[in-house]
Scaffold this active site. Structure first.
Site, PDB file in Angstrom:
ATOM      1  N   MET A  65       0.812  -1.165  -0.059  1.00 29.68           N
ATOM      2  CA  MET A  65      -0.155  -0.171   0.143  1.00 29.68           C
ATOM      3  C   MET A  65       0.909   1.153   0.079  1.00 29.68           C
ATOM      4  O   MET A  65       1.809   1.460   0.678  1.00 29.68           O
ATOM      5  CB  MET A  65      -1.067  -0.023   1.277  1.00 29.68           C
ATOM      6  CG  MET A  65      -1.963  -1.000   1.050  1.00 29.68           C
ATOM      7  SD  MET A  65      -2.992  -0.582  -0.112  1.00 29.68           S
ATOM      8  CE  MET A  65      -4.218  -2.278  -0.214  1.00 29.68           C
ATOM      9  N   GLY A  66       0.680   2.073  -0.923  1.00 22.67           N
ATOM     10  CA  GLY A  66       1.255   3.391  -0.992  1.00 22.67           C
ATOM     11  C   GLY A  66       2.592   3.307  -2.260  1.00 22.67           C
ATOM     12  O   GLY A  66       3.004   4.308  -2.669  1.00 22.67           O
ATOM     13  N   ILE A  89       5.412   2.235  -4.989  1.00 23.55           N
ATOM     14  CA  ILE A  89       7.056   2.304  -5.240  1.00 23.55           C
ATOM     15  C   ILE A  89       7.153   3.654  -4.435  1.00 23.55           C
ATOM     16  O   ILE A  89       8.334   3.600  -3.579  1.00 23.55           O
ATOM     17  CB  ILE A  89       7.550   2.311  -6.555  1.00 23.55           C
ATOM     18  CG1 ILE A  89       7.268   1.171  -6.887  1.00 23.55           C
ATOM     19  CG2 ILE A  89       8.798   2.812  -6.491  1.00 23.55           C
ATOM     20  CD1 ILE A  89       8.269  -0.173  -6.350  1.00 23.55           C
ATOM     21  N   SER A 128      22.305  10.109 -14.925  1.00 23.40           N
ATOM     22  CA  SER A 128      22.225  11.218 -14.194  1.00 23.40           C
ATOM     23  C   SER A 128      21.003  11.898 -14.127  1.00 23.40           C
ATOM     24  O   SER A 128      20.843  13.137 -13.681  1.00 23.40           O
ATOM     25  CB  SER A 128      23.110  12.006 -14.604  1.00 23.40           C
ATOM     26  OG  SER A 128      22.953  12.802 -15.897  1.00 23.40           O
ATOM     27  N   GLY A 129      19.738  11.261 -14.026  1.00 25.58           N
ATOM     28  CA  GLY A 129      18.595  11.700 -13.775  1.00 25.58           C
ATOM     29  C   GLY A 129      18.426  11.803 -12.123  1.00 25.58           C
ATOM     30  O   GLY A 129      19.348  11.783 -11.612  1.00 25.58           O
ATOM     31  N   HIS A 189      11.053  39.249   4.420  1.00 27.45           N
ATOM     32  CA  HIS A 189      12.428  39.339   4.790  1.00 27.45           C
ATOM     33  C   HIS A 189      12.828  39.057   6.186  1.00 27.45           C
ATOM     34  O   HIS A 189      12.023  39.499   7.059  1.00 27.45           O
ATOM     35  CB  HIS A 189      12.994  40.828   4.129  1.00 27.45           C
ATOM     36  CG  HIS A 189      14.493  40.862   4.656  1.00 27.45           C
ATOM     37  ND1 HIS A 189      15.240  40.657   3.884  1.00 27.45           N
ATOM     38  CD2 HIS A 189      14.899  41.713   5.705  1.00 27.45           C
ATOM     39  CE1 HIS A 189      16.707  41.082   4.335  1.00 27.45           C
ATOM     40  NE2 HIS A 189      16.303  41.554   5.683  1.00 27.45           N
TER      41      HIS A 189
END
Length: 464
Positions: A39-40, A42, A181-182, A443
């Protein structure tokens, strides 16, 4: 065999499937979701969440090593890889349980088993107790994807790993080769490099992070090299010679052959859709290059059959899958949802420094025929970044010069995976440069750089 009847059956309970099921139930549909493993999916169990837990450990370790920069003392620094992995798995387990609770709370029928289309409106489910048939006018395919494995470079779990092995490593690499390199490749390269591995990254394209803006990728590359990584671009691994404690990689870079000896390899060369044994061909669902072909509303062309998430193609992102799941559920319930726009979906890579982007790259904007204005602002010009000890980074914004439309935003640096959502909202609201210029940013924050980058596109930056 007596069939159970539902309004909607979802196959796969990853971030697309379970979200589709819950949204459908919220809208009054009788919903079942079938999951074969976790469940959930990969993302929650073996992807997004546990990798971020491990990367957080690496980030803290990196900061510990820099204690002196902040006027602090830390001695005897070290790490326990088993404990890092244990924490990561614990986070995944906690969220896995949470998905089950959400499904139950929303009265979704959750079934653990393997599902297969068994004719129009029919799903055959095989569980450890036998077979059962589910019938529904609407079936949502959300079976996700898995790591692509190239011939000769297949993972063995010992010295050659996929992302799954890298999440539960049998040993700590001393010399690591990352192929690809992804986002996945760079995140694992960053994690193991921070823990002290000698890391080499090989990318077949002419630059790393090929889907990112070229300027952002070049900035990130310099930081990775500064951290000790070796980057080989325009190169490919043609063969792996495996030994008991060593792997020799044969590398071809523009026709020049070489060999690299390492103790571990991580293969991160893309993904393939989980389209096998679903009965797609028999029902007439069209598949191209391991992904189900859909229209913008995720309809497959077979009445009542939808496909979402990684199974339906790029971008391969959990949040894209979830949004598609909601869209399809609302469509089934009789609503008129908007189609998901791929250009308005942010991509995030959680390496050091982080990388985040949304919309068109500079090259893509020019290729699309836009007359553009580009703004940039460096982290070194931001007070909060300097106070955090994170002065390396950049925010880049791309606008249409005539209309002021925000075409794309690209960032590299600390916390940019959180900052990018500001630009995502802006694109969704069809904001212009004037809207962003008139927005008051608090800021001191890193977000002020987002404002300055917009100002810079019109030559109005104040602090740099």
């Amino acid at each position: 065999m007596t069939a159970q009847r539902f309004d909607m059956v979802v196959i796969g309970a990853g971030p697309g499937g379970y979200v589709a099921a819950i949204r459908g139930a919220q809208l009054g549909l009788k919903v079942a979701v079938v999951e074969r493993e976790h469940m959930g999916g990969i993302c929650l169990n073996w992807g997004c969440i546990p990798t971020k837990a491990m990367l957080r450990s690496a980030e803290v370790f990196h900061l510990m090593q820099r204690a002196g920069d902040f006027g602090l003392r830390a001695e005897g620094l070290g790490y326990d890889l088993d404990a890092v992995v244990k924490r990561s798995r614990g986070v995944a387990k906690q969220l896995n349980s949470g998905v089950g609770h959400l499904l139950k709370k929303n009265k979704v029928t959750a079934i653990m088993g393997r599902a297969r289309l068994d004719g129009p409106g029919r799903v055959l489910v095989t569980t450890d107790k036998g077979e059962q048939v589910l019938e529904a006018a609407n079936i949502v395919l959300a079976t996700g994807a898995r790591a692509r494995e190239l011939p000769g470079l297949e993972a063995d779990g010992k010295r050659v790993w996929t992302y799954k092995h890298a999440l539960v490593p049998p040993h700590m690499p001393k010399k690591l080769l990352v192929i690809g390199s992804g986002a996945i490749g760079i995140e694992f390269a960053s994690f193991y490099n921070t823990l002290g591995a000698d890391v080499t990254v090989i990318e077949v394209m002419d630059r790393i992070l090929p889907v990112e803006d070229a300027e952002i990728a070049a900035f990130a590359r310099k930081q990775f090299v500064k951290q000790g990584m070796t980057i080989l671009e325009g190169a490919m691994v043609t063969q792996l010679d495996r030994g008991a404690d060593e792997v020799v990689a044969h590398v071809d870079k523009n026709g020049e052959k070489s060999k690299i000896s390492v103790d571990t390899v991580v293969s991160a060369v893309g993904i393939v859709g989980n389209v096998e044994d679903l009965g797609l061909e028999e029902l007439g669902v069209r598949v191209e290059r391991t992904h189900v072909v859909t229209d913008p509303m995720c309809r497959t062309g077979v009445p009542g059959v939808f496909a979402i998430g990684d199974l339906a193609g790029a971008p391969w992102l959990a949040h894209k899958a979830s949004h598609e799941g909601v869209m399809v559920a609302e469509l089934i319930a009789g609503g008129q949802p908007h189609a998901v726009d791929p250009d308005s979906i942010a991509g995030c890579t959680y390496c050091q420094p982080q990388i985040a982007s949304v919309g068109l790259t500079e090259a893509e904007a020019i290729a699309a025929g836009h007359n553009i204005r580009v703004g940039r602002f460096p982290f070194i010009g931001n007070g909060k970044a300097i106070a955090l000890g994170e002065p390396e980074g950049m925010v880049k914004t791309i606008f249409d010069a005539q209309t002021g439309a925000l075409l794309g935003a690209h960032m590299v640096g600390a916390e940019v995976t959180e900052l990018i959502q500001g630009y995502v909202v802006g694109r969704q609201l069809e904001t212009t440069e004037e809207d962003l210029m008139q927005t008051v940013f608090p800021h001191p924050t890193l977000s002020e750089m987002m404002h300055e980058s917009v100002l810079d596109a019109w030559g109005r930056a104040i602090h740099f």
